[in-house]
Design a protein around this motif. Structure first.
Motif, PDB file in Angstrom:
ATOM      1  N   ARG A  77       6.387  88.739  42.178  1.00 19.04           N
ATOM      2  CA  ARG A  77       5.068  88.568  42.252  1.00 19.04           C
ATOM      3  C   ARG A  77       4.749  88.078  43.407  1.00 19.04           C
ATOM      4  N   PRO A  78       3.941  88.525  44.041  1.00 17.07           N
ATOM      5  CA  PRO A  78       3.458  88.417  46.403  1.00 17.07           C
ATOM      6  C   PRO A  78       3.330  87.082  46.453  1.00 17.07           C
ATOM      7  N   TYR A  79       4.019  86.659  46.854  1.00 16.95           N
ATOM      8  CA  TYR A  79       3.838  85.720  48.323  1.00 16.95           C
ATOM      9  C   TYR A  79       3.158  85.640  49.449  1.00 16.95           C
ATOM     10  N   ILE A  80       2.651  84.634  50.182  1.00 16.82           N
ATOM     11  CA  ILE A  80       2.521  85.331  51.220  1.00 16.82           C
ATOM     12  C   ILE A  80       3.452  83.974  52.355  1.00 16.82           C
TER      13      ILE A  80
ATOM     14  N   PRO B 166      25.476  78.359  51.553  1.00 19.09           N
ATOM     15  CA  PRO B 166      23.674  78.112  50.964  1.00 19.09           C
ATOM     16  C   PRO B 166      23.427  79.283  50.855  1.00 19.09           C
ATOM     17  N   LYS B 167      22.742  79.352  49.615  1.00 13.71           N
ATOM     18  CA  LYS B 167      21.979  80.555  49.652  1.00 13.71           C
ATOM     19  C   LYS B 167      20.376  80.495  49.642  1.00 13.71           C
ATOM     20  N   GLY B 168      19.490  79.723  50.664  1.00 14.91           N
ATOM     21  CA  GLY B 168      18.406  79.307  50.980  1.00 14.91           C
ATOM     22  C   GLY B 168      17.336  78.931  49.771  1.00 14.91           C
ATOM     23  N   VAL B 169      15.875  78.350  50.659  1.00 17.06           N
ATOM     24  CA  VAL B 169      15.321  77.649  49.175  1.00 17.06           C
ATOM     25  C   VAL B 169      14.271  78.143  49.850  1.00 17.06           C
ATOM     26  N   VAL B 170      13.545  78.221  48.554  1.00 18.37           N
ATOM     27  CA  VAL B 170      11.661  78.536  49.055  1.00 18.37           C
ATOM     28  C   VAL B 170      11.030  77.567  48.498  1.00 18.37           C
ATOM     29  N   TYR B 171      10.198  77.294  48.680  1.00 17.02           N
ATOM     30  CA  TYR B 171       8.785  76.521  47.663  1.00 17.02           C
ATOM     31  C   TYR B 171       7.306  76.567  47.917  1.00 17.02           C
ATOM     32  N   LEU B 172       7.315  76.133  46.768  1.00 15.25           N
ATOM     33  CA  LEU B 172       5.951  77.375  46.369  1.00 15.25           C
ATOM     34  C   LEU B 172       3.986  75.977  45.449  1.00 15.25           C
ATOM     35  N   PRO B 173       3.586  75.636  45.614  1.00 17.63           N
ATOM     36  CA  PRO B 173       2.596  74.753  45.852  1.00 17.63           C
ATOM     37  C   PRO B 173       2.490  74.617  44.332  1.00 17.63           C
ATOM     38  N   MET B 174       2.721  73.521  43.685  1.00 15.53           N
ATOM     39  CA  MET B 174       2.717  73.151  42.024  1.00 15.53           C
ATOM     40  C   MET B 174       1.861  74.084  41.487  1.00 15.53           C
ATOM     41  N   ALA B 175       0.860  73.731  42.274  1.00 16.73           N
ATOM     42  CA  ALA B 175      -0.537  74.654  41.640  1.00 16.73           C
ATOM     43  C   ALA B 175      -0.121  75.969  41.282  1.00 16.73           C
ATOM     44  N   ILE B 176       0.330  76.449  42.334  1.00 18.81           N
ATOM     45  CA  ILE B 176       0.311  78.153  41.882  1.00 18.81           C
ATOM     46  C   ILE B 176       1.813  77.939  40.840  1.00 18.81           C
ATOM     47  N   TYR B 177       3.012  77.308  40.266  1.00 13.11           N
ATOM     48  CA  TYR B 177       3.314  77.487  39.550  1.00 13.11           C
ATOM     49  C   TYR B 177       3.066  77.305  38.461  1.00 13.11           C
ATOM     50  N   SER B 178       2.314  76.143  38.606  1.00 12.16           N
ATOM     51  CA  SER B 178       1.915  75.953  37.171  1.00 12.16           C
ATOM     52  C   SER B 178       1.218  76.638  36.363  1.00 12.16           C
ATOM     53  N   ALA B 179       0.197  77.627  37.370  1.00 14.79           N
ATOM     54  CA  ALA B 179      -0.972  78.264  36.521  1.00 14.79           C
ATOM     55  C   ALA B 179       0.214  79.875  36.341  1.00 14.79           C
ATOM     56  N   VAL B 180       1.284  80.230  37.108  1.00 14.16           N
ATOM     57  CA  VAL B 180       1.555  81.344  36.748  1.00 14.16           C
ATOM     58  C   VAL B 180       2.623  81.003  35.512  1.00 14.16           C
ATOM     59  N   THR B 181       3.118  79.949  35.275  1.00  7.37           N
ATOM     60  CA  THR B 181       4.609  79.375  34.182  1.00  7.37           C
ATOM     61  C   THR B 181       3.747  78.732  33.243  1.00  7.37           C
ATOM     62  N   GLY B 182       2.014  78.673  33.369  1.00  6.15           N
ATOM     63  CA  GLY B 182       1.846  77.119  32.156  1.00  6.15           C
ATOM     64  C   GLY B 182       2.314  75.757  32.203  1.00  6.15           C
ATOM     65  N   GLU B 183       2.835  75.648  32.577  1.00  9.21           N
ATOM     66  CA  GLU B 183       3.889  74.263  32.605  1.00  9.21           C
ATOM     67  C   GLU B 183       3.120  73.506  34.017  1.00  9.21           C
ATOM     68  N   GLN B 184       2.607  72.405  32.914  1.00  6.95           N
ATOM     69  CA  GLN B 184       1.250  71.083  34.630  1.00  6.95           C
ATOM     70  C   GLN B 184       2.328  70.381  34.746  1.00  6.95           C
ATOM     71  N   GLU B 185       3.383  70.140  33.548  1.00  2.84           N
ATOM     72  CA  GLU B 185       4.143  68.709  33.950  1.00  2.84           C
ATOM     73  C   GLU B 185       4.779  68.735  34.861  1.00  2.84           C
ATOM     74  N   MET B 186       5.583  68.057  35.750  1.00  3.28           N
ATOM     75  CA  MET B 186       6.869  68.178  36.429  1.00  3.28           C
ATOM     76  C   MET B 186       8.428  67.063  36.521  1.00  3.28           C
TER      77      MET B 186
END
Length: 394
Positions: free
Chosen positions: A178-181, A196-216
């Protein structure tokens, strides 16, 4: 008319030089006491610097908890944005709070470069909670969450691995196809034993929309002060148990070993400070004893000085000044010696060390105070001697 301070200092100096053995023995006692106090203060200074260095290499101190577990129903409970808002209001001394989820087996691709970093979905305030600083770009905004923008923040390690000489900001990368900016870059922080492997952070909102998981699955809390870490953790656990009765929660923190190390160093510093204070007092007792012996030995001299016009105050100030000069010289030599030894040890073991004037002032002031205090009563006794009897050596 009494003597001037300058004359009294010269007289005291001449008296000390006239009996070098007595002066040396008194100075040794002060030297040992000040050296002990100064060394103790240096240990405290270095320990604080070590703690600060370790904390600087990590994210900000945080309290964390995972999804709760009910041992009877075998069910788990996860967290929502409502929980974050509630705990933010109820917990005092809290700087910020964030929620987090992990992405399993993430794959990141940019053109012909590929990586498998750690991927985390975060709430909007995660940078403040983690203490991470942006190297470039911007942080997530409320607009990113409200509009489900496919934006992402990556660390410097991932920049070096994927982008080479290309500016990563505003570039489109693929996370699990999935594309991200890329909107921001943060500094990389890894422990020595961590690969070291690197780390990426994405907003919880888009994560929930993609996976359907609303809770943390996880909550992270950052206190205003590291000293409040345990207090807030205890209160947080009580609040969790009240909000989710029947569920058990594990509460931990990201700097537990550093906090324990800090407590140990504080205890050692306090113990050493007591030893240093005792050594300084012993040095003061030595000054008092030698000053008393000096008064007895110099009784005829005191009588003669009184006979030619010296006042009781002159006599008392002379002996007090002698004690103060011995303390000043012994203390100064001790501070220089301890500083030199500390520099050598710090370089040998690669410890952070910086000379602090405040430490030297405290050690030297305590030496002079003890010296003057130890010499006061013998000096007072000397000033009260009867001039006639003193001339006879009585």
């Amino acid at each position: 008319m009494g003597l001037s301070i300058l004359s009294l200092i010269k007289l005291s100096g001449s008296s000390l030089l006239g009996n070098p053995v007595r002066s040396f023995l008194s100075g040794i006692g002060v030297f040992m006491g000040v050296a002990a106090v100064s060394a103790t203060l240096q240990v405290g200074t270095i320990s604080r610097a070590v703690i600060e260095q370790q904390l600087a290499e990590r994210d900000a101190p945080q309290i964390f908890t995972y999804s709760g577990w009910n041992s009877i129903t075998k069910e788990s409970v996860q967290f929502s944005l409502e929980d974050i808002t509630l705990f933010q209001k109820q917990l005092h001394g809290l700087k910020s709070i964030s929620g987090m989820n992990w992405m399993e087996s993430p794959e990141v691709v940019f053109q012909n470069q590929q990586a498998n970093p750690t991927a985390r979905a975060m709430t909007v305030d995660f940078l403040n909670t983690s203490g991470r600083k942006l190297v470039a770009g911007r942080a997530f905004t409320s607009s990113d969450f409200e509009n489900y923008k496919p934006v992402i923040i990556i660390d410097q390690f991932l920049v070096d691995k994927l982008f080479k000489n290309v500016n990563p900001l505003e570039q489109s990368i693929y996370l699990n196809f999935r594309p991200y900016i890329v909107i921001g870059i943060i500094a990389s922080k890894y422990r020595e034993e961590e690969e070291p492997k690197g780390v990426v952070y994405l907003p919880m909102a888009i994560y929930s929309a993609v996976t359907g998981e609303q809770e943390m699955m996880m909550l992270l809390l950052r206190p205003d002060r590291i000293e409040d870490l345990e207090t807030i953790a205890e209160e947080f656990k009580k609040q969790l148990e009240q909000r989710f009765p029947g569920y058990e929660f594990y509460i931990g923190n990201t700097v537990e070993e550093i906090v324990q190390q800090q407590k140990t160093m504080d205890s050692v510093s306090k113990a050493l400070l007591v030893v240093g204070a005792i050594a300084l007092i012993v040095g003061g007792v030595g000054i008092a004893n030698i000053t008393i012996a000096s008064v007895i030995e110099r009784t005829p001299e005191i009588g003669l000085r009184r006979a030619v016009g010296a006042t009781q105050l002159d006599i008392m100030l002379q002996f007090i000044l002698e004690a103060a000069i011995l303390s000043l010289i012994g203390g100064t030599i001790a501070i220089i010696t301890v500083h030199g030894a500390t520099v050598v040890v710090a370089q040998q073991f690669k410890l952070p060390y910086k000379f602090e004037r405040q430490t030297a002032i405290i050690a030297l002031s305590s030496a002079i105070l003890v010296g003057v205090g130890a010499g006061f009563f013998p000096a007072l006794r000397a000033s009260q001697l009867d001039p006639v009897k003193a001339l006879r050596g009585e």
